[in-house]
Design a protein around this motif. Structure first.
Motif, PDB file in Angstrom:
ATOM      1  N   UNK B 111       0.832  -1.208   0.000  1.00  0.00           N
ATOM      2  CA  UNK B 111       0.000   0.000   0.000  1.00  0.00           C
ATOM      3  C   UNK B 111       0.861   1.250   0.000  1.00  0.00           C
ATOM      4  N   UNK B 112       2.021   1.143   0.661  1.00  0.00           N
ATOM      5  CA  UNK B 112       2.864   2.307   0.858  1.00  0.00           C
ATOM      6  C   UNK B 112       3.538   2.738  -0.430  1.00  0.00           C
ATOM      7  N   UNK B 113       3.741   1.780  -1.340  1.00  0.00           N
ATOM      8  CA  UNK B 113       4.397   2.111  -2.603  1.00  0.00           C
ATOM      9  C   UNK B 113       3.716   3.292  -3.264  1.00  0.00           C
ATOM     10  N   UNK B 114       2.402   3.357  -3.138  1.00  0.00           N
ATOM     11  CA  UNK B 114       1.665   4.410  -3.830  1.00  0.00           C
ATOM     12  C   UNK B 114       1.213   5.510  -2.879  1.00  0.00           C
ATOM     13  N   UNK B 115       1.809   5.550  -1.677  1.00  0.00           N
ATOM     14  CA  UNK B 115       1.436   6.596  -0.730  1.00  0.00           C
ATOM     15  C   UNK B 115       2.184   7.870  -1.102  1.00  0.00           C
ATOM     16  N   UNK B 116       1.442   8.930  -1.427  1.00  0.00           N
ATOM     17  CA  UNK B 116       2.106  10.126  -1.935  1.00  0.00           C
ATOM     18  C   UNK B 116       2.879  10.858  -0.847  1.00  0.00           C
ATOM     19  N   UNK B 117       2.560  10.598   0.454  1.00  0.00           N
ATOM     20  CA  UNK B 117       3.320  11.255   1.516  1.00  0.00           C
ATOM     21  C   UNK B 117       4.798  10.856   1.428  1.00  0.00           C
ATOM     22  N   UNK B 118       5.066   9.599   1.066  1.00  0.00           N
ATOM     23  CA  UNK B 118       6.449   9.119   0.969  1.00  0.00           C
ATOM     24  C   UNK B 118       7.196   9.877  -0.118  1.00  0.00           C
ATOM     25  N   UNK B 119       6.550   9.971  -1.279  1.00  0.00           N
ATOM     26  CA  UNK B 119       7.170  10.706  -2.379  1.00  0.00           C
ATOM     27  C   UNK B 119       7.282  12.183  -2.005  1.00  0.00           C
TER      28      UNK B 119
END
Lengths: 366, 196
Positions: B111-119
């Motif tokens: 799920x985190x791969x597409x979490x925009x907060x990470x980017x």
């Protein structure tokens, strides 16, 4: 500058992606390696040794134990439930929506979600151990209505299938993500061990039905089976009631022909619901059968109004009304229903009013 | 280069510049996975870990590879690739060495791969011209800030299950409104410390 910036961009990005992919592949090679694990079925009945890291379902398939599964291991259909005694790890969040609390307590798991990481002990119903994979050839196809087709396979070589009426097979159909299995009830009678016939309704966009509607005579077919826990009542005085609509005809045709092969005088009712005269099929052959076996009663009912100029001497209205009209109270009966949920609900209510015990009403919803 | 101390950036990233409640990044998993405190805690922990690690890696990739080659404009696409690959790797490592942690975090990692907060954290690090240590502080702070926000939200939603929400507000609607109120509450911290 000019053009070179594009070249550098593409090269750098491609190089980086290749590097990342290579890193992942190396990691996979070293990390995802569990060695050989023991897979024990029914306490020593069938000890197997399988490579770890796969799912339980694919390991069982590789060893020719065919657990039913319709979604291709995505954990959405919930057909591949088996009991894991030990070695399965905790129940995953992907499984909980499809398992009841009681099932979780008894160790039930979805075989497609359990990964084999250590020695594992499972319990599989003996019915599933008898399931085999068959190769067959399409013998004939027949258009029954505008969206229903009858497809008949002849088993290759000296293979024979021993099925009970009401059971189903899983046909392997090609899909963009590799082969998938789709379940269809067997419509050929149980006394024909060399053939399997299906009645398939074309579902727009459906993988299995599109495939089966397009096969031609001579095409090879692979399927596994038979599955299903329905047992026909063996007491000759018990009446059999079949109620269905559309491609729900398949299991009922099997039940009726098998029944009259074994007990020519047994009483059986077939209620079949159609919308219009275009949806009617098999009526002629059942009328023939009715002439041979006077205790066989076949009732077709049309729920929509007749088009101008059409002739219809049968019943009209929804099928549960027809069942209500013909069946009298208090006779020992076993009922098999196959059709859409609303129909099943309405018919179940009628049959219970007629004194049939809920345990004797079996249904297949679609 | 930014002159702010690492500690200030760390604290600011949690409270005054909370990546979720002031920048509204990572809203989709925030709304979708805030039903239960347990799940949100799992997801929050996974976000903290991945955010810190990816800011470090992306810092190295950006200043080690992209800037010397004059390819700073590739940051978006390269950061996404790095995050995706890193998450995959972590998933494999966790699955192999800690099945328990895998069952706790494993399903959240993809799920985190597409979490925009990470980017977003990686991109802010570049925009605000943080040094290496400032980046680590910011990554950790932003991760903790996101986790705090989702756990707060989950707690509120668990309580809300017993309250009489008007029918037209039930579900995501009331969740959005509550998020807005939470964001306003966090605005109270705004004047304390400031990072751009």
């Amino acid at each position: 500058m000019g053009f070179s910036i594009y070249l550098y961009s593409v090269l750098t990005f491609s190089g980086l992606v290749v590097l990342l992919a290579a890193g992942l592949l190396i990691a996979e090679r070293f990390l995802i390696n569990y060695g050989i694990c023991k897979l024990d079925i029914n306490a020593g009945e069938k000890p197997l040794e399988v490579e770890g890291g796969q799912t339980l379902l694919s390991s069982l398939y590789a060893n020719e134990i065919f657990i039913p599964s319709a979604c291709g291991g995505r954990g959405t259909c919930g057909h591949c439930k088996i009991t894991v005694m030990s070695g399965g790890g905790p129940v995953l969040p992907t499984e909980t929506p499809l398992l009841t609390r009681k099932e979780i307590r008894s160790g039930m798991r979805l075989a497609c979600q359990v990964k084999i990481r250590e020695d594992i002990f499972v319990r599989i119903p003996t019915d599933f151990l008898n399931v085999r994979m068959f190769s067959a050839t399409v013998e004939s196809t027949r258009v029954l209505t505008h969206d229903i087709k009858e497809v008949r396979f002849a088993l290759d070589g000296d293979q024979e299938i021993s099925q009970r009426p009401g059971q189903y097979v899983q046909v392997q159909a090609p899909s963009p993500d590799g082969p998938v299995f789709r379940a269809y009830s067997i419509s050929s009678a149980a006394y024909e061990p060399k053939a399997v016939e299906l009645v398939v309704r074309l579902v727009p966009g459906g993988i299995g039905s599109t495939y089966l509607h397009n096969v031609e005579v001579g095409d090879p077919i692979t399927f596994t089976g038979p599955y299903g826990e329905f047992y026909l009542n063996e007491v000759p005085s018990t009446e059999i009631v079949c109620v269905g609509g559309g491609c729900g005809m398949a299991p009922m045709k099997n039940i009726i022909y098998t029944l009259y092969d074994k007990w020519p005088d047994r009483t059986c009712w077939l209620f079949f619901g159609c919308r219009t005269t275009d949806d009617i099929f098999y009526l002629e052959r059942f009328k023939e059968l009715q002439k041979k076996h006077p205790n066989f009663h076949v009732i077709y009912a049309l729920s929509d109004e007749l088009k101008p100029g059409e002739q219809w001497d049968g019943e009209t209205g929804f099928i549960h009304l027809a069942a209500d009209k013909y069946l009298e109270q208090g006779v020992a009966r076993q009922a098999f229903l196959c059709g859409p949920p609303l129909m099943i609900e309405a018919v179940t209510r009628v049959l219970e009013e007629k004194g049939i015990h809920p345990d004797d009403i079996f249904y297949d919803e679609f | 280069m930014s002159e702010t101390s690492v500690w200030v950036i760390f604290i600011a990233a949690i409270f005054t510049n909370n990546i979720l409640l002031t920048n509204f990044l990572g809203m989709c998993s925030f709304i979708a996975c805030s039903g239960q405190i347990k799940t949100s805690l799992g997801l929050g922990t996974a976000v903290i870990f991945v955010m810190v690690m990816t800011t470090i890696i992306n810092y190295a990739v950006y200043y080690g590879v992209l800037v010397p080659l004059g390819l700073g404009h590739l940051q978006f696409i390269v950061f996404i690739a790095v995050i995706a690959a890193f998450v995959q790797l972590v998933e494999m490592i966790v699955e192999r060495f800690s099945p328990k942690l895998y069952f706790a975090l494993g399903i959240f990692l993809p799920l985190i791969t597409v979490n925009c907060a990470i980017l977003g954290a990686s991109l802010f690090m570049i925009i605000r011209e943080y040094s290496f240590f400032q980046s680590v502080g910011f990554g950790l702070g932003a991760g903790i800030g996101w986790a705090v926000a989702i756990v707060l939200m989950a707690g509120l939603r668990q309580k809300m299950r017993y309250s009489h929400v008007p029918q037209c507000f039930q579900g995501v609607a009331i969740a959005m409104i509550v998020t807005g109120v939470l964001a306003m509450a966090f605005m109270g911290f705004a004047g304390m410390v400031s990072i751009q």
